[in-house]
Design an enzyme around this catalytic site. Structure first.
Site, PDB file in Angstrom:
ATOM      1  N   ASP A 284       3.788  -2.007  12.991  1.00 60.85           N
ATOM      2  CA  ASP A 284       3.943  -2.521  11.805  1.00 60.85           C
ATOM      3  C   ASP A 284       4.135  -3.949  11.939  1.00 60.85           C
ATOM      4  O   ASP A 284       5.090  -4.501  12.343  1.00 60.85           O
ATOM      5  CB  ASP A 284       4.995  -1.953  10.968  1.00 60.85           C
ATOM      6  CG  ASP A 284       5.189  -2.369   9.635  1.00 60.85           C
ATOM      7  OD1 ASP A 284       4.995  -1.433   8.634  1.00 60.85           O
ATOM      8  OD2 ASP A 284       5.130  -3.723   9.274  1.00 60.85           O
TER       9      ASP A 284
ATOM     10  N   ARG B   3       0.850  -1.248   0.000  1.00 60.88           N
ATOM     11  CA  ARG B   3       0.043  -0.022   0.083  1.00 60.88           C
ATOM     12  C   ARG B   3       0.795   1.161  -0.056  1.00 60.88           C
ATOM     13  O   ARG B   3       2.054   1.367   0.687  1.00 60.88           O
ATOM     14  CB  ARG B   3      -1.036   0.127   1.162  1.00 60.88           C
ATOM     15  CG  ARG B   3      -0.335   0.286   2.809  1.00 60.88           C
ATOM     16  CD  ARG B   3      -1.492   0.358   3.643  1.00 60.88           C
ATOM     17  NE  ARG B   3      -1.091   0.754   4.863  1.00 60.88           N
ATOM     18  CZ  ARG B   3      -1.530   1.214   5.726  1.00 60.88           C
ATOM     19  NH1 ARG B   3      -2.898   1.180   5.943  1.00 60.88           N
ATOM     20  NH2 ARG B   3      -0.950   1.450   6.983  1.00 60.88           N
TER      21      ARG B   3
ATOM     22  N   ASP C 244       7.139  -5.494   9.941  1.00 55.35           N
ATOM     23  CA  ASP C 244       8.484  -5.274  10.866  1.00 55.35           C
ATOM     24  C   ASP C 244       8.461  -5.909  12.090  1.00 55.35           C
ATOM     25  O   ASP C 244       9.582  -6.457  12.454  1.00 55.35           O
ATOM     26  CB  ASP C 244       8.517  -3.625  11.188  1.00 55.35           C
ATOM     27  CG  ASP C 244       8.780  -2.733   9.954  1.00 55.35           C
ATOM     28  OD1 ASP C 244       9.009  -3.427   9.006  1.00 55.35           O
ATOM     29  OD2 ASP C 244       8.795  -1.634  10.031  1.00 55.35           O
TER      30      ASP C 244
ATOM     31  N   THR D 278      -1.215   7.443  -0.149  1.00 51.75           N
ATOM     32  CA  THR D 278      -2.759   7.395  -0.462  1.00 51.75           C
ATOM     33  C   THR D 278      -3.430   6.200   0.061  1.00 51.75           C
ATOM     34  O   THR D 278      -4.584   6.264   0.045  1.00 51.75           O
ATOM     35  CB  THR D 278      -2.816   7.237  -2.145  1.00 51.75           C
ATOM     36  OG1 THR D 278      -2.166   5.735  -2.276  1.00 51.75           O
ATOM     37  CG2 THR D 278      -1.990   8.357  -2.733  1.00 51.75           C
TER      38      THR D 278
HETATM   39  N1  URA Z   1      -0.237  -2.530   8.255  1.00 48.76           N
HETATM   40  C1  URA Z   1       0.462  -2.868   9.670  1.00 48.76           C
HETATM   41  O1  URA Z   1       1.434  -3.418   9.651  1.00 48.76           O
HETATM   42  N2  URA Z   1      -0.125  -2.257  10.748  1.00 48.76           N
HETATM   43  C2  URA Z   1      -1.211  -1.413  10.926  1.00 48.76           C
HETATM   44  O2  URA Z   1      -1.378  -0.914  11.934  1.00 48.76           O
HETATM   45  C3  URA Z   1      -1.779  -1.260   9.731  1.00 48.76           C
HETATM   46  C4  URA Z   1      -1.417  -1.847   8.444  1.00 48.76           C
END
Ligand code: URA
Length: 226
Positions: free
Chosen positions: A213, A114, A216, A118
């Site tokens: 994330d 993504r 991560d 945007t």
């Molecule tokens: N992607 C992620 O890894 N964490 C989020 O909170 C939203 C999208």
């Protein structure tokens, strides 16, 4: 609508699995002090628990089995076999947990990213069977945030012929659930199974309180990869 009691409603159903072990593992995943190694182990365990509920509608055929004492009725998985589709990169951290419950499933891969400005998802890798006609598909994506990635993935899977899609997310935001519900009409079977329904999204499209994330946390920060 979101159903915490795991009961079917409407066409898209969303199930928030309310079990103390699910919540305990999710809590540990959320903890910012949980390291990558522990996070991967916990995610794996959590997916296995979610997979149990997510496969409740798995198609089976009745068979007769001979026990050492007599014959009795049972079931075997129906053909064609289900397909598991982890969305790269973070969905890979959910694959083993899902395969533990469905070891005979086929696995297809979708790479989606993504745009962080945007928040629009685009596909960069597509390693799916060409024809998914009649297949049940389990999509793995840890964070159902805006829903853009999941809806794009599901549209592609339906175009290929999938007729029943279950998405498994560790955490979902109400915005993401609403987007999935709006995207699909009453002719398709869509289910979302998650361990937690959070408050919403922040201005960067992250789920709050969330867990940060997911890619991560699973694999370490590698550039801006999802
Ligand atoms: N992607 C992620 O890894 N964490 C989020 O909170 C939203 C999208």
């Amino acid at each position: 609508m979101i159903d915490r009691a795991a009961v079917r409603f409407g066409v898209v159903r969303s199930l928030v699995i309310d079990h103390p072990l699910v919540t305990q593992k999710l809590t540990a995943l959320r903890d910012k002090h949980t390291d990558n190694t522990t996070f991967r182990l916990l995610a794996d365990e959590l997916v296995t628990l979610l997979a149990y509920e997510a496969t409740r509608g798995i198609r089976v055929n009745e068979i007769t089995v001979e026990t050492p004492l007599e014959s009795t009725k049972g079931v075997k998985l129906a053909s064609p076999t289900p397909v598991i589709v982890p969305i790269l990169r973070a969905g890979l951290g959910m694959l083993d947990g899902m395969l533990r419950v469905l070891p005979t499933a086929e696995v297809g891969f979708l790479g989606m990213v993504r745009d962080e400005q945007t928040l629009i998802a685009s596909t960069y890798a597509d390693r799916l069977p060409d024809n998914l006609k009649g297949r049940q598909v389990f999509v793995l994506d840890p964070m159902l945030a805006t829903g853009g990635t999941l809806v794009a993935a599901m549209e592609l899977l339906f175009e290929r012929g999938a007729d029943d899609i279950v998405a498994i997310a560790l955490i979902a935001a109400p915005e993401g659930i609403a987007r999935v519900e709006q995207a699909f009409g009453k002719d398709v079977n869509v289910t979302v199974v998650t361990a937690g329904l959070d408050a919403g999204l922040n201005d960067r499209g992250y789920i709050v309180p969330g867990l940060g994330d997911a890619g991560d946390r699973l694999f370490g920060a590698v550039g801006n990869a999802n």
